[in-house]
Write an enzyme that holds these catalytic residues in place. Structure first.
Site, PDB file in Angstrom:
ATOM      1  N   LYS A  10     -13.717  -0.497  15.298  1.00  0.00           N
ATOM      2  CA  LYS A  10     -12.390  -1.122  15.440  1.00  0.00           C
ATOM      3  C   LYS A  10     -11.887  -1.001  16.880  1.00  0.00           C
ATOM      4  CE  LYS A  10     -11.025  -0.652  10.639  1.00  0.00           C
ATOM      5  NZ  LYS A  10     -10.353   0.108   9.598  1.00  0.00           N
TER       6      LYS A  10
ATOM      7  N   LYS B 192     -11.243  -4.617  18.583  1.00  0.00           N
ATOM      8  CA  LYS B 192      -9.829  -4.969  18.803  1.00  0.00           C
ATOM      9  C   LYS B 192      -9.401  -4.719  20.257  1.00  0.00           C
ATOM     10  CE  LYS B 192      -8.731  -4.047  13.965  1.00  0.00           C
ATOM     11  NZ  LYS B 192      -7.652  -4.127  12.989  1.00  0.00           N
TER      12      LYS B 192
ATOM     13  N   PHE C  29      -4.671   2.728  14.724  1.00  0.00           N
ATOM     14  CA  PHE C  29      -5.047   3.732  13.729  1.00  0.00           C
ATOM     15  C   PHE C  29      -6.165   3.127  12.894  1.00  0.00           C
ATOM     16  CE2 PHE C  29      -2.373   7.527  13.053  1.00  0.00           C
ATOM     17  CZ  PHE C  29      -1.505   7.382  14.125  1.00  0.00           C
TER      18      PHE C  29
ATOM     19  N   ASN D 147       0.856  -1.193   0.000  1.00  0.00           N
ATOM     20  CA  ASN D 147       0.000   0.000   0.000  1.00  0.00           C
ATOM     21  C   ASN D 147       0.892   1.242   0.000  1.00  0.00           C
ATOM     22  OD1 ASN D 147       0.558   0.822   2.845  1.00  0.00           O
ATOM     23  ND2 ASN D 147      -0.332  -1.206   3.207  1.00  0.00           N
TER      24      ASN D 147
ATOM     25  N   LYS E  24       9.655 -16.724 -10.714  1.00  0.00           N
ATOM     26  CA  LYS E  24       8.816 -15.664 -11.295  1.00  0.00           C
ATOM     27  C   LYS E  24       7.648 -16.282 -12.073  1.00  0.00           C
ATOM     28  CE  LYS E  24       9.037 -11.815 -14.473  1.00  0.00           C
ATOM     29  NZ  LYS E  24       9.782 -11.224 -15.581  1.00  0.00           N
TER      30      LYS E  24
ATOM     31  N   ASP F 129      -4.129  -6.728   4.875  1.00  0.00           N
ATOM     32  CA  ASP F 129      -5.151  -7.614   5.441  1.00  0.00           C
ATOM     33  C   ASP F 129      -5.118  -8.988   4.776  1.00  0.00           C
ATOM     34  OD1 ASP F 129      -6.327  -5.866   7.308  1.00  0.00           O
ATOM     35  OD2 ASP F 129      -7.274  -4.768   5.672  1.00  0.00           O
TER      36      ASP F 129
HETATM   37  O1  PMT Z   1       2.695   6.177   6.599  1.00  0.00           O
HETATM   38  P1  PMT Z   1       2.089   7.490   6.148  1.00  0.00           P
HETATM   39  O2  PMT Z   1       2.289   7.725   4.670  1.00  0.00           O
HETATM   40  O3  PMT Z   1       2.535   8.638   6.992  1.00  0.00           O
HETATM   41  O4  PMT Z   1       0.489   7.370   6.315  1.00  0.00           O
HETATM   42  C1  PMT Z   1      -0.060   7.267   7.582  1.00  0.00           C
HETATM   43  C2  PMT Z   1      -1.205   6.225   7.622  1.00  0.00           C
HETATM   44  C3  PMT Z   1      -2.353   6.707   6.753  1.00  0.00           C
HETATM   45  C4  PMT Z   1      -0.708   4.879   7.104  1.00  0.00           C
HETATM   46  C5  PMT Z   1      -1.609   6.107   9.118  1.00  0.00           C
HETATM   47  O5  PMT Z   1      -2.070   7.355   9.566  1.00  0.00           O
HETATM   48  C6  PMT Z   1      -2.711   5.058   9.310  1.00  0.00           C
HETATM   49  O6  PMT Z   1      -3.886   5.303   9.175  1.00  0.00           O
HETATM   50  N1  PMT Z   1      -2.299   3.801   9.644  1.00  0.00           N
HETATM   51  C7  PMT Z   1      -3.170   2.642   9.804  1.00  0.00           C
HETATM   52  C8  PMT Z   1      -3.464   2.055   8.453  1.00  0.00           C
HETATM   53  C9  PMT Z   1      -4.341   0.822   8.545  1.00  0.00           C
HETATM   54  O7  PMT Z   1      -3.863  -0.259   8.285  1.00  0.00           O
HETATM   55  O8  PMT Z   1      -5.555   1.031   8.968  1.00  0.00           O
HETATM   56  P2  PMT Z   1      -6.692  -0.113   9.074  1.00  0.00           P
HETATM   57  O9  PMT Z   1      -7.918   0.648   9.364  1.00  0.00           O
HETATM   58  O10 PMT Z   1      -6.655  -1.003   7.883  1.00  0.00           O
HETATM   59  O11 PMT Z   1      -6.238  -0.989  10.305  1.00  0.00           O
HETATM   60  C10 PMT Z   1      -6.663  -0.683  11.630  1.00  0.00           C
HETATM   61  C11 PMT Z   1      -5.568  -0.971  12.621  1.00  0.00           C
HETATM   62  O12 PMT Z   1      -5.308  -2.372  12.639  1.00  0.00           O
HETATM   63  C12 PMT Z   1      -4.263  -0.304  12.332  1.00  0.00           C
HETATM   64  O13 PMT Z   1      -3.717   0.168  13.552  1.00  0.00           O
HETATM   65  C13 PMT Z   1      -3.396  -1.417  11.749  1.00  0.00           C
HETATM   66  O14 PMT Z   1      -2.004  -1.225  12.068  1.00  0.00           O
HETATM   67  C14 PMT Z   1      -3.955  -2.644  12.445  1.00  0.00           C
HETATM   68  N2  PMT Z   1      -3.831  -3.879  11.668  1.00  0.00           N
HETATM   69  C15 PMT Z   1      -4.473  -4.044  10.479  1.00  0.00           C
HETATM   70  C16 PMT Z   1      -4.377  -5.256   9.807  1.00  0.00           C
HETATM   71  C17 PMT Z   1      -3.608  -6.270  10.372  1.00  0.00           C
HETATM   72  N3  PMT Z   1      -3.475  -7.433   9.746  1.00  0.00           N
HETATM   73  N4  PMT Z   1      -2.994  -6.096  11.534  1.00  0.00           N
HETATM   74  C18 PMT Z   1      -3.087  -4.923  12.201  1.00  0.00           C
HETATM   75  O15 PMT Z   1      -2.511  -4.755  13.287  1.00  0.00           O
END
Ligand code: PMT
Length: 405
Positions: free
Chosen positions: A338, A342, A324, A211, A290, A280
Site C-alpha cells: 500500500k 499509494k 494506515f 465498519n 426504505k 472500499d
Molecule cells: O478508529 P479506531 O477504533 O481507533 O481504530 C483504528 C483503526 C483500526 C481504524 C486505524 O488504526 C486504521 O487502521 N485505519 C485505517 C483503516 C483502513 O481503512 O485501512 P485500509 O488498509 O483498508 O486502507 C488503507 C489506507 O487507505 C487507509 O489510510 C485508508 O484511510 C485509506 N483509504 C482506504 C479506502 C479508500 N476508499 N480511501 C482511502 O483513503
C-alpha cells in the site's frame, strides 16, 4: 495556548491555598486540562469542591479511594500529566520530596511521575530561610525539579518578606512559555489534516454499510498534532467522541464526502494522516425509500469508492502523506504494498485481530513503515500516547531526510 496540555496541580496545606483556586481557574481558562490533588492539610483551608468545580474534574486526596477500578489512581495521574505543579508547596512537602518520602497521595504521585515537576513554595519568611529548607530546596534543584520562587511582600503570618506564593497569572504565563518553546512545538506553523472514524455508505434511508472504527486512533492523532503546535483539521466520519480542543472539525458521512473535504484542505497542508477506515465499496444505487423485504434472498450491487489516499498520492506536491493499513494477516507485506502503490511517505500498519489493538480498543499495536523500506515496530500503547510517539518519530525521520539532502 495550553489546549491539550494535561496539568496536575498538587495543593498542599498553607494559607496560599486560596491562590491555588485562582491558579486552577486561570489554567482551565487557558485551555489546559487540569486535575487537582490535595493533601489533608490543604483541605483544612479550601474544600475539594472548589477545585472540582473550577477544574471540571474529580479531585484526588485519598490514595486508597480508587474511583476507577481499572487503574491505580496515583499511578494513572502520574502517567497522565504533561506537567505536575505543586502550588502552594509547603516546607513539609519539599522536605518529604527531597528525602524520597511517600506517605500520602501527593508525595506518592510526585515520586511516581516521570513528567516535569514544578514547585511553587509558600511559607513564612523564616521557614523559607531555615537551613534545612534551604538544604532540601538545593537537593531538589540538583534532582532536576524547577522552582517558582516565592515573591516578597506582606505574609499572612504578619511578617513582610519572601514567602508569598507567586501570583497565579505569573505561574500560568511561565507554563505557557514552557510549552511554547520550539522543541515542544515542532509542528508550529504547519497545517496537518487528520481523517478519523468510519464512513457510512447509505443503502436506503434506514440502512448503511460501515465498519467498526471508533475514531479513537484518529482523534488521538489530531490531539497530538495540536499539542505539537500544528494548525489541525480533523475530517471525521460518524463517531461518538467529543471534539478535541483546538482542532477544526469537519464532519462527514460517506467516502465521497470525506474525499471532498480532504481535497479542499490538501493543497496548503504540510501533512495528511489518513487513519479513517474508509469504505472500499458503496451500494451502486441508493434507494430514496426504505427497501421492502421480499421472499427469498436478496443482494445489493456494490461499486468501488474513490481511493482517497491514492488520489492524494497522485496529487502530492510536497505534503508528507501518512496512511494506515488495517490488516488481518501478512500485515507488513500488505502494508509495504500500500505504501508503494499509494505513493505514501509512511504507513502505519496494524493487525486488527490483535487483542491489544485495532478497532474500538483504547490501545493499539502498530508498525511504522517508511518509504525507505524501514520498519519501526511499537509495543502496545494507549492510542493517545501512541499518537504522540508516532508523530514525533515521523518528525524525526523527516528531519533526517532534510539533513541528508
Ligand atoms: O478508529 P479506531 O477504533 O481507533 O481504530 C483504528 C483503526 C483500526 C481504524 C486505524 O488504526 C486504521 O487502521 N485505519 C485505517 C483503516 C483502513 O481503512 O485501512 P485500509 O488498509 O483498508 O486502507 C488503507 C489506507 O487507505 C487507509 O489510510 C485508508 O484511510 C485509506 N483509504 C482506504 C479506502 C479508500 N476508499 N480511501 C482511502 O483513503
Amino acid at each position: 495556548m495550553l489546549v491539550t496540555k494535561k496539568i496536575l496541580v498538587c495543593v498542599t496545606g498553607g494559607i496560599a491555598v486560596y491562590k491555588a483556586v485562582a491558579f486552577v481557574s486561570k489554567l482551565t481558562q487557558a485551555g489546559a486540562e487540569v486535575k487537582v490533588m490535595m493533601t489533608a492539610s490543604a483541605m483544612e483551608f479550601v474544600t475539594p469542591l472548589s477545585f472540582q468545580v473550577l477544574s471540571r474534574n474529580d479531585v484526588y486526596f485519598d490514595t486508597f479511594d480508587e474511583k476507577d477500578s481499572s487503574v491505580i489512581a496515583h499511578i494513572d495521574l502520574a502517567d497522565w500529566a504533561d506537567l505536575v505543579i505543586v502550588a502552594p508547596a509547603t516546607a513539609n512537602v519539599i522536605g518529604k520530596l527531597a528525602n524520597g518520602i511517600a506517605d500520602n497521595m501527593v508525595t506518592t504521585t510526585l515520586l511516581a511521575t516521570t513528567a516535569e515537576v514544578w514547585i511553587a513554595p509558600a511559607m513564612n519568611v523564616h521557614m523559607y530561610e531555615n537551613k534545612s529548607v534551604i538544604r532540601n530546596i538545593g537537593q531538589l534543584h540538583e534532582d532536576g525539579y524547577r522552582f517558582i520562587e516565592p515573591s516578597e511582600g506582606f505574609l499572612a503570618c504578619g511578617y513582610v518578606g519572601k514567602g508569598r506564593l507567586e501570583e497565579p497569572e505569573k505561574i500560568v504565563q511561565l507554563i505557557k512559555e514552557r510549552f511554547s518553546q520550539p522543541e515542544n512545538q515542532p509542528l508550529a506553523g504547519k497545517k496537518v489534516v487528520v481523517t478519523a472514524g468510519p464512513t457510512r455508505e447509505r443503502i436506503d434511508p434506514v440502512r448503511y454499510i460501515s465498519n467498526f472504527s471508533s475514531g479513537k486512533m484518529g482523534y488521538a492523532l489530531a490531539e497530538a498534532a495540536v499539542s505539537l503546535g500544528a494548525e489541525t483539521i480533523l475530517v471525521s466520519g460518524p463517531v461518538e467522541l467529543p471534539k478535541p480542543n483546538g482542532v477544526q472539525l469537519i464532519n462527514v458521512e460517506s467516502a465521497a464526502q470525506m474525499l471532498d473535504a480532504v481535497l479542499t484542505k490538501f493543497d496548503d497542508a504540510d501533512m495528511v494522516i489518513k487513519s479513517a477506515a474508509v469504505a472500499d465499496y458503496r451500494p451502486k444505487e441508493q434507494f430514496t425509500q426504505k427497501m421492502k423485504k421480499q421472499d427469498g434472498d436478496s443482494s445489493i450491487e456494490l461499486e468501488r469508492t474513490t481511493d482517497i489516499l491514492k488520489t492524494l498520492g497522485e496529487r502530492k506536491t510536497g505534503q508528507v502523506l501518512v496512511g494506515f493499513a488495517a490488516e488481518t494477516n501478512d500485515a507488513i507485506e500488505y502494508g509495504m504494498k500500500k505504501l508503494s502503490t499509494k505513493n505514501l511517505d509512511y504507513i502505519i500498519v496494524n493487525d486488527v485481530t490483535d487483542p491489544d489493538g485495532g478497532f474500538g480498543n483504547d490501545t493499539n499495536v502498530v508498525t511504522l513503515l517508511s518509504r525507505k523500506g524501514k520498519t519501526y515496530p511499537f509495543e502496545a500503547m494507549h492510542k493517545k500516547e501512541l499518537a504522540q510517539v508516532l508523530l514525533r518519530t515521523i518528525l524525526e525521520l523527516e528531519s533526517d531526510v532534510v539533513n541528508d539532502s
